[in-house]
Every structure is written in C-alpha cells, then in structure tokens.
Design an enzyme around this catalytic site. Structure first.
Site, PDB file in Angstrom:
ATOM      1  N   SER A 171       0.805  -1.222   0.000  1.00 38.20           N
ATOM      2  CA  SER A 171       0.000   0.000   0.000  1.00 38.20           C
ATOM      3  C   SER A 171       0.837   1.271   0.000  1.00 38.20           C
ATOM      4  O   SER A 171       0.488   2.232  -0.705  1.00 38.20           O
ATOM      5  CB  SER A 171      -0.961  -0.002   1.199  1.00 38.20           C
ATOM      6  OG  SER A 171      -1.959  -0.989   1.033  1.00 38.20           O
ATOM      7  N   LYS A 219     -10.316  -4.637  10.658  1.00 42.25           N
ATOM      8  CA  LYS A 219     -11.506  -4.157   9.951  1.00 42.25           C
ATOM      9  C   LYS A 219     -12.770  -4.165  10.815  1.00 42.25           C
ATOM     10  O   LYS A 219     -13.529  -3.191  10.802  1.00 42.25           O
ATOM     11  CB  LYS A 219     -11.715  -4.965   8.669  1.00 42.25           C
ATOM     12  CG  LYS A 219     -10.592  -4.778   7.656  1.00 42.25           C
ATOM     13  CD  LYS A 219     -10.788  -5.660   6.429  1.00 42.25           C
ATOM     14  CE  LYS A 219      -9.609  -5.561   5.487  1.00 42.25           C
ATOM     15  NZ  LYS A 219      -9.771  -6.422   4.284  1.00 42.25           N
TER      16      LYS A 219
END
Length: 291
Positions: free
Chosen positions: A34, A83
């Site tokens: 990322s 998450k």
C-alpha cells in the site's frame, strides 16, 4: 504561493491542499504494498508533501493508536485484523461497510470525526471488470472472515443468485451465511473438499491467507471458472498454483489491491469514493507501475 494542481493543471480539492499524513495499519504489515501504491498516486496528483507509511497495529490496539494522532492525519487504510474494530470506532459508516461488517478505510475529517468506508467491495468488482467479468450467476467463496463478507457483497453486485461458502469450520461462516440470506442469495455451506469435486461455477473467490494449504487440489470442472485470489504474498498462492496447473484463469490479488487503493485515494483526497480523481487514468497507471 501557487495553488497545487494535478498533472493536468487542474486545481486540487480544498481539503487536499496542505501536508497530510496517512498510513496502512495491521498485523502483519511489513509485506504491504500500500505505501508504494499511495505514494505514487499522491506524487502524480502533485501532493508531494503527503506522507503515507505503514505501522504494525494488532487486534484491540486501534483505538489507542487513533488517540495518539494529531490534526495533520488525513486517513488510515486497515487490514487484518482491524476491519471489524474500525467499524466500531467510526463515527459514521457508509452503507456497504456497515453491511459487510468491516471498515478498511478511515477518513479523519477536519472536525475530528472518523468516517468509515469499505473499498474492498469496489476493488473486487473493478478488478473482475478488468478481467472481463461483469456478471455471474453461481459463485464459490473460500473463507468466512471479514474479507469474505466483502467478496460476497461483490458477487451479489455482479448478479449472483447462489453462492457456496467453502470453509473448514462451518461455524466461522455463520455471519457470512446470514449476510447472504439477508441479500436474498441462496447460500450453502460446504467443506473445503468441495473444491475437489465435480462442481462447476462462474467465479471462485478465495479470501484465505496466501500461505494457507487447503489440503486439496481443485477439480478440472471447478478450475474452469475464473479464480480471484485476494492474497498476493506469497504469490502464487498454493490454490492459484493448482488452478494454473489445470489451465485455469487466475486474477491476481494485486488487482484487487490496486483498485481498492484507488478508491481509498479518492476518499483521502476528495472525501468521496464515487468521485473520480483529476487525471484518474494517469493516477491508476502510475499506481499499477508501482506494483
């Protein structure tokens, strides 16, 4: 001082015009690509003073990490195992993220609020569209965690009527099964060994970690379906290797990573995952080359 612009000379959104910090969080995180993706995007957009880093943050540690951040922070990308925790921490959550039960993107607004999004769903849909898959009827989902829920929603968006959820422990897939029923899908829970049977499908999505040995090889009929393996490290995964050995088609997990990251850049720069970036094709190109 001149106002910053993108590569085409178009002015950037107001919120994008000051130095910002961002990061991807999770555990493990050292393998994450990322930072390379995001830095390429911000450089292309003229945001050369934006910093994007990675940080090892384990389960239960997200709230404390957020409390230490200053006003220069614009957002966070979240991966395993954060998450579900991000969903609870967010002050406001988009509908898709709420349905999936998982937030993989937190926008840290100037008023101090934390806005939660899920770009995994859109990343899956866009990666499959690039591979020419825009519609399915029957899907097979391998795994039952947070990413599996996002994959199930993506299958529904592609028109799936039924999905087989293949897991080692049926109890771990309970929330995914419940989600599928809530969306009106025909859901069946199967053991992993189902992949070795004569079980044709339109699409198979695997959401298990890349190093996982499923203890079986896929049958030729099921390997005739396209496999999207969301894992990308190590690559190829054992499942992807088995698929390729049978002449099957595999969509690399990096494709999903690329497209979900582009949606995150939309959020961090403009605050809206649906609003295209200035020079978006150019941004996507430099992100792809960064991989």
């Amino acid at each position: 001082m001149a106002e910053p612009t993108d590569a085409t000379g178009a002015p950037l959104p107001r919120g994008a015009r000051r130095p910002r910090r961002l990061a991807v969080l999770g555990s493990p995180i050292a393998h994450s690509k990322s930072p390379a993706l995001h830095r390429a995007a911000y450089d292309r957009l003229g945001l050369t003073d934006w910093a994007y880093e990675r940080a090892e943050v384990g389960e239960g540690e997200l709230a404390a990490y957020l409390d230490r951040l200053g006003p220069e922070w614009r957002g966070l990308s979240l991966t395993m195992p954060l998450k579900p925790e991000a969903l609870e921490i967010a002050d406001d959550v988009e509908r898709l993220a709420e349905r999936a039960g998982a937030v993989n993107t937190l926008l840290l607004a100037d008023d101090g609020s934390r806005l939660g999004f899920n770009t995994d769903i859109g990343g899956i849909v866009r990666a499959l569209a690039d591979a020419g898959i825009n519609e399915i009827r029957h899907g097979v989902l391998v795994g039952g965690g947070a990413t599996a829920a996002s994959a199930l929603i993506a299958m529904a968006e592609l028109g799936a009527l039924s999905v087989e959820v293949c897991v080692r422990d049926a109890g771990r897939a309970a929330s995914v099964v419940e989600l599928g029923h809530a969306m009106g899908l025909v859901i069946e829970t199967r053991p992993i060994a189902r992949l070795a049977e004569h079980a044709p499908a339109d699409l198979v999505i695997s959401t298990v970690p890349g190093g996982t040995d499923l203890g079986m090889v896929p049958s030729d009929p099921i390997a005739a379906a396209t496999l999207l393996d969301v894992a990308y490290a190590p690559w190829p995964t054992l499942l992807a290797s088995s698929w390729l050995e049978r002449g099957g088609r595999v969509v690399h997990g990096l494709e999903m990573l690329l497209h979900q990251a582009l949606l995150q850049v939309r959020i961090f720069v403009g605050g809206d995952p649906l609003a295209p970036l200035p020079d978006e094709e150019g941004v996507l190109d430099v992100m792809r080359r960064a991989l």
